[in-house]
Design an enzyme around this catalytic site. Structure first.
Site, PDB file in Angstrom:
ATOM      1  N   THR A   1       0.943  -1.192  -0.061  1.00  0.00           N
ATOM      2  CA  THR A   1       0.064  -0.063   0.024  1.00  0.00           C
ATOM      3  C   THR A   1       0.799   1.184  -0.022  1.00  0.00           C
ATOM      4  OG1 THR A   1      -1.855   1.117   1.092  1.00  0.00           O
ATOM      5  CG2 THR A   1      -0.054   0.029   2.508  1.00  0.00           C
TER       6      THR A   1
ATOM      7  N   HIS B   1       2.366 -11.458  14.430  1.00  0.00           N
ATOM      8  CA  HIS B   1       3.420 -12.251  15.006  1.00  0.00           C
ATOM      9  C   HIS B   1       2.971 -13.631  15.506  1.00  0.00           C
ATOM     10  CE1 HIS B   1       6.895 -11.732  17.398  1.00  0.00           C
ATOM     11  NE2 HIS B   1       6.218 -11.072  18.578  1.00  0.00           N
TER      12      HIS B   1
END
Length: 419
Positions: free
Chosen positions: A336, A390
């Protein structure tokens, strides 16, 4: 009558919102013509008529939600008109009408079961009159004389009992809080969110709730990339018919880093990790209706020119609302670019179920220390942000992934070899 139904759209899309009717009631429509535009979570879809005919009725209005398979309009056959129903003429008859002699009415006998609870109560005429005035059902009056008859006193006592119970019920209920009337304010405009905007909001919240999302940052010196662009842009455009932009460099750099850190190109499914050994790169595009992420398929097999052409074509389709569901489905990693709007620093949100997204930012000339002589020079610098899940990507791998992207961009020769 012919039914127009919402067609099957895609496996993941079960409903949509009618954006507009492209025809009017009473108009003719040919087979294959568009009758409505349907706004779904991802793209707008044209609903085409499978029959020719005249539109008799729309069953929904623009803004209404409809489901796949639901009837949304009715067609009449072309050229068919509803013929008025002919009434048969009333024929006069000259036959004499024989008058029936009324038979005396037979007395209706009602057998009353003494054990029935639904039998008519016995009451004095005064009690009946009083019951009518007070709206009392005589069968409910329990106050009776020794002969079982209801009298005026019983009707009045029953009325008082009902009023006492009603008053007690009102006292036991908490006082209703009067709602303040909604005041109209000309300074405020209330706008219903589009289906796409609702979906974007929902998915962004889900991404934050369902993933252990963290972001790591770095910066890249864009000197080498800008130098290559300036030297090669004219020849590149003349040969390929497309401009050499930054996105092809970043796409190639991302693919090179993904090959070194494959878990960033993965997906979590239940208690399993799905490692994807192909590189379908999503490129976020801003439109008037919100952000969409069309996908560049098999980007690792495309040249710089191929990537630029594909991104240009997808961006144009996004701006003109021509993206298909296939253009948006899938994707293994997303890029992006908030820099085109002037963003200097931001935290991109994951495009679920992907586990990584790279955020580009505006290029800003800043003083930096150059390694060769420890001198300070003004360089075109860009901050990069990598948001990652994560749960399967360790911080060390995320940092090294972003460092790899930085290295490839700062040395375009390595980018060409590894990308």
């Amino acid at each position: 009558m012919i039914e127009i139904k919402v067609p099957e759209l895609a496996e993941s899309i079960t409903e949509g919102t009618i954006a507009e009717w492209t025809k009017k009631e009473g108009e003719s429509i040919e087979k294959g013509e568009t009758i409505a535009e349907l706004e779904t979570d991802k793209v707008n879809v044209e609903i085409k008529s499978e029959h020719s005919g005249v539109i008799q009725e729309f069953l929904f209005q623009p803004g209404d939600n409809v489901e796949v398979g639901q009837v949304i309009a009715m067609l009449g056959e072309a050229g068919a008109a509803s013929a008025p129903v002919a009434k048969e003429p009333v024929q006069e008859t000259t036959a004499p009408v024989q008058e029936k002699v009324a038979e005396p009415a037979k007395a209706e006998v009602t057998v009353v079961d003494k054990n029935s609870t639904s039998r008519k109560a016995v009451a004095s005429p005064a009690a009946r009159k009083k019951a009518r005035e007070l709206g009392i059902d005589l069968n409910e009056v329990s106050y009776r004389d020794p002969m079982g008859r209801v009298r005026v006193e019983g009707v009045e006592a029953h009325k008082q009992s009902l009023e006492a119970k009603k008053a007690q019920s009102v006292e036991s209920k908490p006082a209703a809080v009067a709602k303040a009337p909604v005041q109209q304010d000309d300074r405020v405009e209330r706008i219903k969110m589009s289906r796409r905007r609702q979906t974007i909001a929902k998915r962004l919240v889900e991404a934050q709730h369902n993933a252990a999302m963290l972001t790591t940052f770095n910066e890249v010196d864009m000197t080498a990339v800008m130098d290559v662009r300036n030297r090669r842009k004219d020849a590149f455009f003349k040969k390929n018919g497309v401009k050499l932009g930054f996105m092809s460099f970043f796409t190639k750099a991302v693919i090179g880093a993904l090959k070194s850190f494959p878990f960033v190109n993965a997906e979590i499914q239940g208690d399993e990790i799905l490692l994807k050994k192909y590189y379908d790169i999503g490129v976020a595009v801003s439109t008037d209706d919100g952000l969409v992420v069309p996908v560049v398929r098999n980007a690792d097999g495309l040249s710089f020119a191929g990537i630029e052409k594909e991104i240009g074509a997808l961006s144009e389709k996004a701006r003109t609302n021509k993206l298909s569901l296939n253009d948006l489905q899938g994707g293994t990693f997303t890029i992006t670019n908030g820099g085109i709007f002037g963003s200097l620093y931001s935290t991109p949100i994951l495009n679920s179920p992907q586990v990584g997204i790279l955020g580009m930012h505006t290029i800003q000339r800043r003083p930096v220390v150059v390694d060769k002589n420890d001198t300070v020079e003004v360089r075109p610098m860009m901050y990069l942000a990598l948001s990652y899940d994560h749960r399967i990507i360790d911080g060390k791998d995320a940092v090294q992934f972003l460092v790899k992207v930085k290295q490839l961009l700062e040395d375009p020769e390595d980018l060409l070899l590894e990308g």
